[in-house]
Motif scaffolding. Structure first.
Motif, PDB file in Angstrom:
ATOM      1  N   ARG A 152      33.723  42.118  33.021  1.00 35.76           N
ATOM      2  CA  ARG A 152      33.329  42.663  34.312  1.00 35.76           C
ATOM      3  C   ARG A 152      32.488  41.709  35.148  1.00 35.76           C
ATOM      4  O   ARG A 152      32.068  42.058  36.254  1.00 35.76           O
ATOM      5  CB  ARG A 152      32.597  43.993  34.096  1.00 35.76           C
ATOM      6  N   VAL A 155      33.721  40.962  38.801  1.00 38.50           N
ATOM      7  CA  VAL A 155      34.900  41.791  39.029  1.00 38.50           C
ATOM      8  C   VAL A 155      34.537  43.209  39.434  1.00 38.50           C
ATOM      9  O   VAL A 155      35.155  43.805  40.319  1.00 38.50           O
ATOM     10  CB  VAL A 155      35.792  41.831  37.757  1.00 38.50           C
ATOM     11  N   GLY A 157      34.483  47.189  38.800  1.00 38.38           N
ATOM     12  CA  GLY A 157      35.324  48.127  38.069  1.00 38.38           C
ATOM     13  C   GLY A 157      34.551  49.134  37.250  1.00 38.38           C
ATOM     14  O   GLY A 157      35.017  49.557  36.188  1.00 38.38           O
ATOM     15  N   TYR A 195      26.957  51.809  42.126  1.00 41.69           N
ATOM     16  CA  TYR A 195      28.135  51.184  41.527  1.00 41.69           C
ATOM     17  C   TYR A 195      29.283  50.978  42.516  1.00 41.69           C
ATOM     18  O   TYR A 195      30.007  49.982  42.431  1.00 41.69           O
ATOM     19  CB  TYR A 195      28.606  51.995  40.310  1.00 41.69           C
ATOM     20  N   ASN A 199      31.353  47.542  43.138  1.00 37.31           N
ATOM     21  CA  ASN A 199      32.800  47.512  42.895  1.00 37.31           C
ATOM     22  C   ASN A 199      33.546  46.920  44.085  1.00 37.31           C
ATOM     23  O   ASN A 199      34.454  46.097  43.924  1.00 37.31           O
ATOM     24  CB  ASN A 199      33.328  48.924  42.630  1.00 37.31           C
ATOM     25  N   HIS A 200      33.160  47.331  45.286  1.00 38.94           N
ATOM     26  CA  HIS A 200      33.858  46.820  46.463  1.00 38.94           C
ATOM     27  C   HIS A 200      33.516  45.350  46.701  1.00 38.94           C
ATOM     28  O   HIS A 200      34.406  44.540  47.016  1.00 38.94           O
ATOM     29  CB  HIS A 200      33.505  47.638  47.705  1.00 38.94           C
ATOM     30  N   GLY A 203      35.209  43.534  43.560  1.00 37.81           N
ATOM     31  CA  GLY A 203      36.606  43.833  43.318  1.00 37.81           C
ATOM     32  C   GLY A 203      37.504  43.622  44.519  1.00 37.81           C
ATOM     33  O   GLY A 203      38.691  43.326  44.377  1.00 37.81           O
TER      34      GLY A 203
END
Length: 285
Positions: A152, A155, A157, A195, A199-200, A203
């Motif tokens: 992770r 990344v 997720g 989170y 994530n954005h 990711g």
């Protein structure tokens, strides 16, 4: 110190201002979207409030600011400029560390007439060096980092904040040059976890992030600093930025990891003050 909440482009953001209102202004952007906050810029740049007006804030989706998407570079850059305009600042010194450095460079490219100088700390212009961070995490003898965490890095997720906190606690031991388990625990407890922002950022935003072809467009005086032992954005990433910006200065801190501004604070402050004075942006002192 002046703490305020401001409506910026549809999101309530927490701002904290220090220093004389008539002094040259410096906007400092924190790193780690979804993990970072204004607390680090306050510690790092608070000492400069004797000569400069220091503007810190929690970016949307981080710290005490509202979770209002989109969490894009375009939006975060627009928020920086809206803060500048709110405060009536014509020009600013733009500073940023780690992911905040990405946004500092993006801001300088989007609003070159608004930036008098650029200060970048432990950052990168693309993702070319991310594999080195993965290798460092896998081979460190400091702690054992499991494959779930390693997978992770850079990344995201995460399904929820509990997973996000698990990741952060696992990876935190790598950040400082000198490992202090108690300090790691304090940092983990003090963090506000968002989170979805993270994530954005990693990711979605980062796969398309590459400023290397535009670095030559940055024309303001630029200082690039990095810790010799930075596991996340290693020295070659900073060297590439300094090579790409005409006249940029690179300073390596030999006893630091990802945070020379905190690990070698006296030298960091001296380097920054000297750079700004030579750039003709002296303060009130």
């Amino acid at each position: 110190m002046n703490t305020q909440t401001a409506m910026i482009n549809g999101a309530e953001l927490k701002l904290e201002l220090l220093g004389p209102e008539d002094a040259p202004a410096m906007i400092v952007h924190h790193g780690a979207p979804g993990l970072g906050s204004r607390s680090e810029p306050l510690r790092s740049f608070g000492p400069f409030a004797d000569e400069y007006r220091i503007v810190t804030f929690d970016a949307r989706g981080s710290g005490e600011s509202a979770d209002v998407p989109p969490y894009t570079h375009t939006q975060w850059v627009a928020d920086i400029d809206a803060i500048r305009e709110l405060l009536g600042l014509e020009q600013v010194i733009m500073a940023g560390g780690s992911y905040g450095g990405f946004l500092a460079m993006e801001y300088a490219l989007a609003h070159p007439d608004r930036v008098s100088a650029l200060i970048l700390r432990d950052t990168a212009a693309n993702t070319d060096y991310d594999h080195l961070a993965v290798e460092r995490a896998r081979t460190t003898d400091r702690v054992v980092i499991d494959e779930w965490t390693i997978a992770r890095i850079g990344v995201g997720g995460f399904a929820d904040n509990a997973e996000f906190e698990r990741y952060w606690r696992s990876i935190l031991p790598l950040y400082d040059h000198n490992y202090d388990p108690e300090a790691v625990e304090r940092k983990a407890r003090a963090t506000r976890y968002h989170y979805a922002t993270h994530n954005h950022a990693f990711g979605v935003n980062m796969p398309a992030y590459d400023l290397t072809g535009r670095l030559a467009e940055i024309g303001c005086p630029t200082l690039v600093v990095v810790g010799r032992h930075d596991w996340r954005t290693p020295v070659p990433a900073s060297q590439a930025i300094a090579d790409g910006i005409d006249g940029a200065e690179l300073v390596i801190f030999e006893e630091s990891g990802h945070s020379p501004q905190l690990e070698e604070p006296e030298r960091f402050q001296a380097v920054v003050r000297d750079f700004l004075r030579r750039a003709g942006i002296g303060g009130t002192g």
